[in-house]
Design a protein around this motif. Sequence first.
Motif, PDB file in Angstrom:
ATOM      1  N   ALA A 330       0.848  -1.188   0.000  1.00 28.44           N
ATOM      2  CA  ALA A 330       0.000   0.000   0.000  1.00 28.44           C
ATOM      3  C   ALA A 330       0.887   1.243   0.000  1.00 28.44           C
ATOM      4  O   ALA A 330       1.816   1.356   0.818  1.00 28.44           O
ATOM      5  N   VAL A 332       0.638   5.460   0.046  1.00 25.21           N
ATOM      6  CA  VAL A 332      -0.197   6.641   0.283  1.00 25.21           C
ATOM      7  C   VAL A 332       0.510   7.835  -0.335  1.00 25.21           C
ATOM      8  O   VAL A 332       1.691   8.094  -0.036  1.00 25.21           O
ATOM      9  N   TRP A 352      -6.026  12.777  -1.512  1.00 22.97           N
ATOM     10  CA  TRP A 352      -5.078  11.749  -1.081  1.00 22.97           C
ATOM     11  C   TRP A 352      -5.458  10.432  -1.773  1.00 22.97           C
ATOM     12  O   TRP A 352      -6.633  10.160  -1.995  1.00 22.97           O
ATOM     13  N   THR A 353      -4.471   9.622  -2.070  1.00 21.19           N
ATOM     14  CA  THR A 353      -4.732   8.322  -2.713  1.00 21.19           C
ATOM     15  C   THR A 353      -4.013   7.218  -1.945  1.00 21.19           C
ATOM     16  O   THR A 353      -2.905   7.418  -1.418  1.00 21.19           O
ATOM     17  N   ILE A 354      -4.671   6.096  -1.906  1.00 21.10           N
ATOM     18  CA  ILE A 354      -4.064   4.858  -1.404  1.00 21.10           C
ATOM     19  C   ILE A 354      -3.999   3.892  -2.585  1.00 21.10           C
ATOM     20  O   ILE A 354      -5.034   3.490  -3.132  1.00 21.10           O
ATOM     21  N   GLN A 355      -2.794   3.553  -2.979  1.00 18.62           N
ATOM     22  CA  GLN A 355      -2.583   2.651  -4.107  1.00 18.62           C
ATOM     23  C   GLN A 355      -2.124   1.289  -3.595  1.00 18.62           C
ATOM     24  O   GLN A 355      -1.259   1.205  -2.713  1.00 18.62           O
ATOM     25  N   GLU A 369      -6.971   1.428  -6.302  1.00 12.67           N
ATOM     26  CA  GLU A 369      -6.700   2.790  -5.844  1.00 12.67           C
ATOM     27  C   GLU A 369      -7.940   3.334  -5.151  1.00 12.67           C
ATOM     28  O   GLU A 369      -9.062   3.144  -5.623  1.00 12.67           O
ATOM     29  N   LEU A 386      -3.264   4.149   7.593  1.00 10.32           N
ATOM     30  CA  LEU A 386      -3.684   2.800   7.200  1.00 10.32           C
ATOM     31  C   LEU A 386      -2.841   1.769   7.924  1.00 10.32           C
ATOM     32  O   LEU A 386      -1.676   2.017   8.276  1.00 10.32           O
ATOM     33  N   VAL A 398      -8.381   1.669   7.226  1.00  7.96           N
ATOM     34  CA  VAL A 398      -8.044   3.057   6.900  1.00  7.96           C
ATOM     35  C   VAL A 398      -8.792   3.978   7.862  1.00  7.96           C
ATOM     36  O   VAL A 398      -9.988   3.790   8.120  1.00  7.96           O
TER      37      VAL A 398
END
Length: 1524
Positions: A330, A332, A352-355, A369, A386, A398
């Motif tokens: 993961a 961020v 904000w992104t969590i990939q 994502e 997370l 999260v």
Amino acid sequence: MKNLVIERDRCVQLAVGEDGAAISFCFNSVEFTFYLITSYGNIHAFRVAEKPTPLWRCPLGQQLLLAEEIDSAFDEGAKGQSSGGYSRTWLTSFSYVLELEALCIATRSGKIALLHVEEGAARQLEEVGSIDGGVACLEWSPDGELLAILSGNGNLLVMNQAWELLFEGSMLGSSSASAAAAAAVQAEGSHLFQDARLSWRGDGKFFAIVCRDPTMAGATAGARVLPPYRVRIWDRSTFELHAVCEAAEGLMPLPAWQPNGRHLYVPVTTAVSSVDDSAGGGSVQTAMTAELGPLILLYERNGLRHGSFRLPSNGPVWNLAWSCDSELLAVVTAPHALTPGFGAVGTGTGEWTIQIWHRSNWHWYLKHERRYPNGVGPGAGLGPQLRWDEQHGGVLHVLTPGGLFETVGLAWDTCISERGTAVVVDGQGLLLTPLRHGLVPPPMCAARVALPEAAVDVSIASLPAPGDAFTGLAAASIPAASWEGQDEVVAALTSAGRLVLARSVEEDLWQETLEDQEALLTERKSCAAGGDRSVSALLPAVPSLDLPIAGGRRTRALCWLYGSSSLLILASPYPEPELEDGAGDVLVQVDIEWVSCGPGDPTDPRVSPEIRITEQPPVYAGGCVLRMAPHTAGGVAVQLAGGEVARFTVGASALAACGPVAALKGPCPVVRSTPALMLGAAGSRNEVPPLLGLSPSGMLCWGSTVIAPADVTSVAVRARGPGGPALLYTTRKNLLYTVLMSQLSSYTHRELTAGPHSLRPSKREGEMQAAMHTAMRPNAATAASRDVAVRAVEAGAMLVACPCGSTLTCEPGSGTAADGSERLADVPAVLQMPRGNLEGVSPRALVLAALVGALRRRDFAEAFRLASVQRVDLNLLVDYGWPSFLAAAASFVAAVPRPSDLCDLLFALRPGSVLAEGGAYAGALAWLGEEIPRPALPGTNASLAAAEQQQQQQREALAKGPGAKRGTSSYKEDSKVTAVCRAIRETVLALPDAHKYLEVVVTSYARSDPPHLEDAMRYIGDAKERELAPSAQPALSASNGPDQPPPPQQHQQQIVHSGPADKALKHLLLYADADELYNTALGMYDMPLAYMIVVNAQKDPGEYLSELQRFAAISPPALQRYAVDMSLRRYSSALRNLAEAGPEHFEQALQLARERGLMRQLLLLYEDDVDRRPIVLDAYGEHLETLKRYEDAALSYMAAGRLKKALRAYRSAGRWRMVFVVAAQLEFDEAAVQSLAADVVEELVAGGQAADAAEVLLSYLGDVDNSVRTYTQAREWREAMRVSYAHGRSDLVETVVAPAAADGAAALLADARESEERIRKYTQRLADVRARRLAMAAAVAAAEEDGAAQGMADDIQSDVISLVSGLSIYTDATVQGHGGSMAASGSSATASSRAPSTMGGRKAHRQGKKLQKAGTRIRQGSPLEEASLVSHVHGLAPRAVVLEEAGQLGELLVLLGHQEDARTIQRAIASWQAAYKEAREDIAAHPVPVSGPPHARAEMERLLKPAQDTSSIAWKWEIFRELA
């Protein structure tokens, strides 16, 4: 080839009140509790559940918060560059320590505290201590034993749970340069190390530190530049610096070590960090790297780089976290001012992104994502926190600064169409691979679809082509044949909530779609705006919406409604329950109207498709939706979290339950739709479950029916194909199972091997026992090779797809429409290996289904193609429906016209049937659901007779030619191999171009059973003669058969070795041995043909030429043939040819017959020769006499007139009557006869014929005394008495008979008593052994039951059994035979005359016969002990000759006045007989079990064979019987 799917997405707004922003959280997985800490220093505890329940709230107090003073210089310098969860807060660490049952809290100012949260105890905040310089990072080791602390002044401290300091030193290491730099930083009072980070390896043996390296600092134009970051790896056991990693520009302090310890991951920023913006240098490079996005570097433990991958987003990396199973990473990323590089689509979102990243086949895939808005108020500038679940690798937790808590359950699944097109999510692109056209190794693909954002979920379906008459109809109304004309459409949901669609121009031709798009772009000279892409991609349809899909809810899945151009989108409800009108997840139907289908639209072709969408009102599921799949009866099958299945249809306002039959046995994150052919074939569609499900535990179920209870790893469904829809699945034992869907209702999964625990070696197991265990418990691959529905696969292989084949458009050889039959796909099943590469396999079950279908419709061309390509035994083409192949031979040859293919079939023929029990494909017909035929096996007369009548006309036509007598056996007597060879041969010979099939004809003769090599060679010779003839005809007819005379000698000149005959001979040499063919040609006495073989076989001509010249020089022809026969060791033929050579060769023929045992054939050859026949008979008699066949020899001598030799032979045979007959013919005088009689008496006595000797003494010598004495030796008491009284010699009764009778009676009495005693002793011992065996068997059975109940290993049980039952029975023990009692053996000589045999004469009586032992040694405790005891008991049974002798002795003793002695003997013998009878009945009532290998069973059966029953023999005298 797999994608991440969201099986659950739980979102809850936590009630944190006015406590500020949530800045961190942690879990107590034992008590199912998670803890949250806010920016105002308040800790909240919640119970983990569907809706988290608040437990308590605890403020930290002023003692920690008032001490928080963050240096302003550091804050200003790090505000724009720092990353990580705590960089902008006062908190540096917040974790739960299971061993201490407390929360560990560390602040940036250096305070460390424990909040004890034991259940049932009061919460207590304990301040452990303070670290000088503040705490930059604090991390506990994975085992919770050690605590590593990085201070703000650059020190590393390691403590244990008791807070004892184990190590303290500079985090830069102990080198002089590092120590000097660290000391300078501390003296300067800089906050250079305030953002250092630490990460432990999964096993806790190493930890990595990322901090700034002062040794690499520099200055530019008077401005102080912060030194770059450097990675250092420390050893836990020695607390020494293990390695310093390679330097990298822009390194960020966010280390994340993969839990399995493989690599350390560290991000690299896109810009160079500096104190002020005036720092020069690197501006161009910074701009270039900013466009490309950050990098994630991989480091090994030794500090070396091991690759990297780039993020598509250009925002800075904020955090890295690995799942516990090391599968998912993961990442961020924070908002950034730059605009993402997707052309005109997308702008700076400030999100904000969590990939979620995954690596396969050395490629990094962005699989998922999630986007989160930037916080406001107390959470401004803070991103989501997370944590991966500590026990489940696919569960992500999260927490947003606003208190929104999400639990996301991720699972792996594939997106595969019915045709076999795979859709793989890779960030902002979809990788499309039509697997039925070829296997493209990932990450390559046939076409790539460009997306504006990363995809969340994808779905693929087939829709009618533009203008199709079936457009818009339900699936049930679309014929199966029209499926071939439908086009594939891919729909995707992006992380921004957008809907994207791509469509192929025709069926699954995605690569052609890309080519058409590029051609259209070139034609219109209009390329899509945006960044330059090195790889062209399909441009999808991205509809613009006034309102977001699903009302702005977070969408997580979509699915096509089967048979319609509509999608069903699954969304999570709003976090605020009051905003929803129903309970559970939200389902939204989206109808799609195609304005243009893209480049393939016949009316309005465009570069990309154009669509309009209409969103229907939402439908509430009433619970959590786990998975969705198309319902092949129409609509979508929806699986709820509990396994219940409901159906959503077009325009429905609510879900319709499918009933208990359709409900899965448990939650299944992997589901597959039941093929439409299954629903259409059922009488009621409600009776067929719509979904197949695979649970996380490996349970595979079809609705409420459990197909496999556990250990299933992957599953795939073939929607249609030969044999109908099929289900394929793999197991943890690396086996691939194939099941026809029509058999699922009665299918039972079977394990082919014992469990892994049964394969553990025993401590007492030797090599022999280990080999026995291996033989009795075969591994999976060996067991699978014997089952047509199971095959072994590589360890860890996963099923990806089972593509469908193409539909046959017409019957083979005709223009009529087919009945919907389909061809097998080129790659019936696709597997993905653990490395990520693809492999195509052809399961035998699917191949056999296709092959049998082709044979059923008489498509021999397709059947032969399948058998050849898939390496199926070609015998199946013949054995299926045997003997119908014989009648269809002409059709087969027409469908498979190539001679090489026909030769392959003939060469592959084997006796027996591959479909019969024990065959390679035994059980295949039963697996396919076909009725197993009952006719006789291939090769029997009954099966061949069925085809005989069908081919009668063809055989009669061929029989009219000169070659009608070809072959040596009738058609009905042929085996399967011979019958097929004959059918193929007769078929090709009847063709107009039969000369092209010379190789087939030759092979058919060579492959006959037995091989007809002479016929094959004759055909080759005839063809060669036609080549050399001036008027050669290019045809091969049936008239040129093997009965034609050999080629004339005038054509033996120079031969050109390139004609059809030479090619046929070279082909024949592939199947037959060259020496065998050479000998066959010699046996035909055809020297040119033999030389032709030598030349084509590439043998040395000089080696064979001399031999051929030597044969050719011999004359006459009979002697030439004799020489050839002797060379070939054909002595019978050589003798015949030698006899034909003339009378002058008689002596040579006689010598040959003597040496080779051919006297009988020589006698037949000279049967009419009066002069030489006696010589042959005399020689024949001598030959028989050497073989000890004296009676036959005597008869041969008499036929030859050699009476003296006949007399000698009769004496050797012991035939004294014929001796005196021949002596009379020789006219012996009285003296000669008496002399002969005296010699005969001695010979008879020596040969054990005492009774015959006594008769000769009496008849020819008149010696009454010796005659009576000899009778008593033969135990012929009555005859001795008769002779004595008949010749008036009553004195001999007193002097000879009485004493001998007394001795015989005494010996018989002693033997009877001893035998009775031994019988009773052995019977008692037998009862003891039997009781011990039964007791041990009962103990073993009890041990097995206890072992099964307690999980006892099978190999330990087998060791116990082997010790009890005696596995030594498997050894090759030999047991010698035994004889009876002394009385029985002593009285075996009788006066019976042995009649001569009628076949070959009577064999000579062996005087030196080996004596058998009196008994067999019984080994106590051996496996054969019980059987040996039984054998001994039967060996002690009273024999018939003993009983007869007892009756005669009793009669004689009464005559001599000894009645008491007679009574004693009779009672003793009767007691002996009764004892044996009792023992025999006991043995019959308790039989000894016969077990073991064949040789052991044969030995036991020999020992257990009972003695002859003598109860019916009348030997007792009535006056001596006892009262009952």
